[in-house]
Every structure is written in C-alpha cells, then in structure tokens.
Design an enzyme around this catalytic site. Structure first.
Site, PDB file in Angstrom:
ATOM      1  N   GLY A 261       0.755  -1.244   0.000  1.00  0.00           N
ATOM      2  CA  GLY A 261       0.000   0.000   0.000  1.00  0.00           C
ATOM      3  C   GLY A 261       0.781   1.286   0.000  1.00  0.00           C
ATOM      4  O   GLY A 261       0.216   2.347  -0.274  1.00  0.00           O
ATOM      5  N   GLU A 303       3.627  -6.739   1.946  1.00  0.00           N
ATOM      6  CA  GLU A 303       3.499  -7.122   0.522  1.00  0.00           C
ATOM      7  C   GLU A 303       3.606  -5.927  -0.399  1.00  0.00           C
ATOM      8  O   GLU A 303       2.639  -5.563  -1.081  1.00  0.00           O
ATOM      9  CB  GLU A 303       2.119  -7.762   0.298  1.00  0.00           C
ATOM     10  CG  GLU A 303       1.994  -9.158   0.801  1.00  0.00           C
ATOM     11  CD  GLU A 303       0.541  -9.650   0.727  1.00  0.00           C
ATOM     12  OE1 GLU A 303      -0.386  -8.836   0.567  1.00  0.00           O
ATOM     13  OE2 GLU A 303       0.344 -10.853   0.840  1.00  0.00           O
ATOM     14  N   PRO A 304       4.762  -5.289  -0.457  1.00  0.00           N
ATOM     15  CA  PRO A 304       4.878  -4.119  -1.329  1.00  0.00           C
ATOM     16  C   PRO A 304       4.879  -4.497  -2.808  1.00  0.00           C
ATOM     17  O   PRO A 304       5.520  -5.469  -3.209  1.00  0.00           O
ATOM     18  CB  PRO A 304       6.235  -3.524  -0.936  1.00  0.00           C
ATOM     19  CG  PRO A 304       7.015  -4.684  -0.393  1.00  0.00           C
ATOM     20  CD  PRO A 304       6.011  -5.596   0.251  1.00  0.00           C
ATOM     21  N   TYR A 347      -7.877   5.189 -13.315  1.00  0.00           N
ATOM     22  CA  TYR A 347      -7.842   5.812 -11.972  1.00  0.00           C
ATOM     23  C   TYR A 347      -7.583   7.317 -12.026  1.00  0.00           C
ATOM     24  O   TYR A 347      -7.242   7.908 -10.999  1.00  0.00           O
ATOM     25  CB  TYR A 347      -6.705   5.210 -11.138  1.00  0.00           C
ATOM     26  CG  TYR A 347      -6.617   3.712 -11.073  1.00  0.00           C
ATOM     27  CD1 TYR A 347      -7.665   2.962 -10.535  1.00  0.00           C
ATOM     28  CD2 TYR A 347      -5.472   3.046 -11.484  1.00  0.00           C
ATOM     29  CE1 TYR A 347      -7.560   1.586 -10.447  1.00  0.00           C
ATOM     30  CE2 TYR A 347      -5.357   1.668 -11.394  1.00  0.00           C
ATOM     31  CZ  TYR A 347      -6.415   0.948 -10.881  1.00  0.00           C
ATOM     32  OH  TYR A 347      -6.307  -0.411 -10.787  1.00  0.00           O
ATOM     33  N   CYS A 374      -8.451   4.418 -30.078  1.00  0.00           N
ATOM     34  CA  CYS A 374      -9.681   5.006 -30.565  1.00  0.00           C
ATOM     35  C   CYS A 374     -10.636   5.219 -29.386  1.00  0.00           C
ATOM     36  O   CYS A 374     -11.600   4.480 -29.198  1.00  0.00           O
ATOM     37  CB  CYS A 374     -10.295   4.066 -31.601  1.00  0.00           C
ATOM     38  SG  CYS A 374     -11.281   4.960 -32.738  1.00  0.00           S
ATOM     39  N   GLU A 375     -10.286   6.185 -28.570  1.00  0.00           N
ATOM     40  CA  GLU A 375     -11.012   6.427 -27.322  1.00  0.00           C
ATOM     41  C   GLU A 375     -10.651   7.853 -26.902  1.00  0.00           C
ATOM     42  O   GLU A 375      -9.462   8.131 -26.673  1.00  0.00           O
ATOM     43  CB  GLU A 375     -10.485   5.407 -26.298  1.00  0.00           C
ATOM     44  CG  GLU A 375     -11.239   5.273 -25.038  1.00  0.00           C
ATOM     45  CD  GLU A 375     -12.421   4.305 -25.162  1.00  0.00           C
ATOM     46  OE1 GLU A 375     -12.422   3.424 -26.044  1.00  0.00           O
ATOM     47  OE2 GLU A 375     -13.353   4.477 -24.357  1.00  0.00           O
ATOM     48  N   TYR A 403       2.109  -1.730 -12.389  1.00  0.00           N
ATOM     49  CA  TYR A 403       0.748  -1.716 -12.920  1.00  0.00           C
ATOM     50  C   TYR A 403       0.681  -1.091 -14.318  1.00  0.00           C
ATOM     51  O   TYR A 403      -0.293  -0.434 -14.667  1.00  0.00           O
ATOM     52  CB  TYR A 403      -0.205  -0.997 -11.940  1.00  0.00           C
ATOM     53  CG  TYR A 403      -0.180  -1.611 -10.552  1.00  0.00           C
ATOM     54  CD1 TYR A 403      -0.710  -2.879 -10.325  1.00  0.00           C
ATOM     55  CD2 TYR A 403       0.407  -0.950  -9.471  1.00  0.00           C
ATOM     56  CE1 TYR A 403      -0.675  -3.456  -9.062  1.00  0.00           C
ATOM     57  CE2 TYR A 403       0.455  -1.517  -8.211  1.00  0.00           C
ATOM     58  CZ  TYR A 403      -0.090  -2.769  -8.014  1.00  0.00           C
ATOM     59  OH  TYR A 403      -0.051  -3.353  -6.767  1.00  0.00           O
TER      60      TYR A 403
END
Ligand code: PLP
Length: 453
Positions: A261, A303-304, A347, A374-375, A403
C-alpha cells in the site's frame, strides 16, 4: 556527468523518487537510465518500450529488508506483490534479494516458479481462486491466503485424507478507511476481499479441529497508493486482536501480513513517506500492539508492489501527430497509450514526462499528451507544461514500473511493447515485443464464414 536531480528543472526534477535512481544525463544532456541512453534504446528496440532499472529495484528491495531488520525485533519477510509487474526477470531479481512473492493466479504462480522464487516464500491471493490454482499452490507448498468460505470448501475437498495440511493465512477486512482511489481501496468493510471481521471467530473455531488445514498466518491489506501512516498504525491493533483470538483458539499462527500500500511519487506534488519511514511505523505499531496484549511477536510480513518497482520503470514513446484546437487545447500524440498504461483512464492517475534527449528543456507550451487508441479518454497526461516537441522525438513517461506492463492489453489490437532491463550500461530484453501476427494466434475462423466471401 550531471544528474537530472541537480538541475533543479522540471520535469526530471531534483525531487527524490520521480526517476529511477540511476538516471543521469550524458555529456550532451540526454537522459540515461542504468547507463543506457533512452533515445538509443528507442532506436534499438523500437517504441513504446518499457525500461526497468535494476539498480532501483535492488535498492528498494534492500531498503525493505534492512528497514524490517532495523525496526522490528522479530523475524520478518517482505513479499513482492507480483501483480505490480510479473515477469521471469523481476522474479529472479527479487528472489535474489531474499524477498518472497505474492501471486494471484496460476499465471503469476508459474512465472514465479520458473523465475526461481522458492515456493515456501510465496503466498497465493485471490477472492475467487479456481480449484486448479488452489491445487497448484498446494502441490508446491505455497501458503494459501484464504479469502472466503469458498476457498476453504475447495481446499477441504482438495487436500487428500492423510495428506500434508494446506498452509493457510486468513485474510479479513480490517474496517479501516484510507484516502486513495475507490478502486484500489480494500480495507474498508464494503470490499470484495477477505472475511468480514465478524466471521473471524466462527471461521477460526471451525478450522481448529481440521486436519487438512494449518492456520499459520493472518492477513489484511488496506489499499494502494497510500501516503498516510495512521491507517497502517491502526491496522496493527486490529491485527493483533485477531492474532490473540487465533492463538487462543489453538492455531499456531506465526505470520502477521499487513499487506502493501505504500504510495510513490508520480508527480512533484506527491509526497509519500519513505520505505524506511513506512516500515518503522508498521514495525513499531505491531511490536507495541503485541506487547500490550502479551503476545509473542509474530513474523512480520508485508506485501509491497508499487513501492518496489514503480519508480524503477519508464516508458519510452515516439512523438507523432499534433492537433491544435485554437484557444482550447494542443494534443500531442504518442505511439502508445491506454493499452500500455491504463492507469490514467482507469484511476485518473497523474504522471510526469520529459523528452529523452532534452529532459531539461524549458516548457514553452501546454500540451495534452494523447495515446493512439480510438477512445477520447486515451490521454496519458493532461494540460502539461512542455517544451515544443517535434514528430519523431523520443518522449519518456516516468514512474511506470508498476501496474503498466502487468495491466497492459491489446485494445485496438495493438501489440504489447517490449521490455528491457538496464544495468551498468547493458540492456537486456526481458519481454519480446508482440507482433500484429501474434494477436491472431488464438483467433479461429469458422469455415462457413470463410465461404461467404
Ligand atoms: N497485497 C494485496 C493483497 C494487494 O491487493 C495489493 C495491491 O492491490 C498489494 C499487496 C500491493 O499493493 P501496493 O502495490 O500498493 O504495494
């Protein structure tokens, strides 16, 4: 050689953590990472290209390991959350630094096994694990983080009579709120992950007599990209209560896993605590909470994911089209976007960018950096003060090590980028660039449709 940090200029700023630790400028002011010039990597490997800096990853891994040793009087283990970036090379790196690994699928498990991670240092997560995933973890002796009754029911069937018990960690929602994006907040009660705290007692009671299970740990994770320290402090007390309960019910609980986190700096205004400061707060809070309850200290696990790898990575693009909407906005497009970095569209994440060969050039216009998909929402950075750049120039987005590769897609049938690991002037390919033909590998054409031509 000057480092970008010494320049005092945007966007490769003097602030810590924006660029990989090995970032520097060559004698012509061009950006280098791991001793490799980024524009030269772009020529050699093409763009978009993920570049990962080995020195940064090792430095973060060592900081976790050493901080745990310094601040926690008991045993400890940092477990890399491989969802941040799962690959053979990264597994090998974190394994060689003595870390463990958290996997959430058969794919991440297999990558970790193949990458040389010892199964006894691994945990399997997931709120809807398949029987095959549970069986794979069990057969290798990987600790299973039970998320719900469904996991327990499947495992009860899977473990053969008289077989070794499955090593279990129970995940629960600690009921702690923190400030981060709703989609990456997991510790509040309204979450799909983990047992509700009220279920802990009945579940631990039911497991007390089970020969097929051995409850070795407790787990909670409050969310991701968190800058506050207080929620982690509060978590220690909640987890120590759960530890007391589990041990009173006779479970040999050795591990307390506080999840990951810790946030990182994506833009200059971000001000996350250091790894050392985060570990210090967590370690001291767990120690105090256990001592207050008269508990023998557990092994402290964390848990990084992001804080281990995000700042080690940059993505290298080539600038293409420009569209000026007079009085409104200037769009500059690059040859990637939401398929290699879905975080801005998912996000609303912010990033920092610079030109590979002119990282310290003065910003003289405001641009919106668009992807090629195409967005309309495929925008990597919005309203960014930037030097005027030409089509064909190499552009770098910083802090994309977590990520990005792991969340990449083939949206618009765009092949995934290649990835290289850089270290001491050498670049090694760790993921080949997908080719358009690769995207057809799993397509099948029914014969009856072929004949319609
Ligand atoms: N552990 C669990 C259970 C997670 O769900 C996550 C991220 O979602 C992590 C660890 C890693 O979090 P971070 O990347 O914020 O360190």
């Amino acid at each position: 050689m000057a480092t970008p940090y010494e320049s005092g200029c945007d966007p490769v700023s003097p602030n810590r953590n924006l660029a990989p630790v090995s970032a520097e400028l060559d004698d012509q002011g061009r950006l280098m990472v791991g001793g490799c010039r980024l524009s030269e990597l772009a020529e050699r490997y093409g763009t978009p290209l993920y570049v990962l800096d080995e020195q940064s990853i090792r430095a973060s891994a060592q900081e976790y390991r050493e901080a745990l040793k310094r601040h926690y009087p008991g045993d400890s283990l940092a477990v890399y959350a491989s969802k941040a970036h799962s690959s053979l090379a990264l597994t090998g790196l974190v394994a060689s630094e003595g870390l463990g690994l958290d996997a959430v699928s058969a794919g991440e498990l297999l990558t970790a096994f193949d990458g040389g991670m010892p199964p006894e240092r691994m945990v399997l997560h997931g709120n809807n694990k398949s029987v095959e995933e549970l069986a794979l973890a069990y057969s290798h002796g990987v600790m299973v983080v039970a998320d719900n009754q469904h996991d327990l029911d499947c495992l009860a069937e899977l473990v053969p009579k008289g077989g070794a018990p499955v090593r279990l960690m129970l995940r629960f929602t600690p009921g702690i709120e923190c400030h981060t994006h709703e989609y990456i907040r997991t510790g509040h009660l309204d979450s799909k992950f983990g047992f509700d705290p009220d279920q802990l007692q009945p579940v631990l009671t039911a497991l007390a007599g089970c020969a097929w299970a051995r409850v070795e740990g407790l787990h909670a994770h409050i969310g991701s990209q968190i800058f506050e320290l207080d929620p982690h402090r509060d978590l220690a007390a909640v987890m120590a209560d759960a530890l007391k309960l589990a041990r009173e019910l006779g479970h040999p609980v050795r591990d307390l896993n506080v999840g990951g986190g810790l946030g990182i700096r994506y833009v200059e205004s971000d001000d996350p605590p250091s790894i050392d400061a985060w570990v210090k707060v967590v370690a001291e809070a767990v120690t105090l909470a256990c001592r207050e309850r008269g508990l023998e200290l557990p092994r402290l696990m964390c848990e990084p994911g992001r804080s281990l790898v995000a700042s080690s990575g940059v993505t290298v693009y080539t600038v293409g089209a420009r569209k000026v909407v007079p009085g409104i906005r200037t769009y500059v497009s690059v040859d990637g976007g939401m398929s290699d970095n879905p975080r801005p569209i998912t996000y609303q994440s912010l990033y920092t960018a610079c030109l590979a060969d002119r990282p310290l050039a003065t910003a003289d216009e405001t641009i919106t950096l668009a992807g090629k998909h195409c967005e309309s929402g495929d925008v990597l950075l919005k309203d960014l003060p930037f030097p005027t750049c030409r089509s064909g120039e190499v552009l770098v987005v910083l802090a994309t090590g977590a990520y990005n590769l792991s969340m990449s897609s083939n949206y618009n049938r765009i092949p995934r980028p290649a990835a290289v690991l850089v270290h001491q002037g050498e670049a090694e390919l760790i993921q080949r660039r997908e080719q358009p033909e690769d995207l057809l590998r799993y397509d099948l054409m029914p014969d009856r449709l072929r004949s319609l031509k």
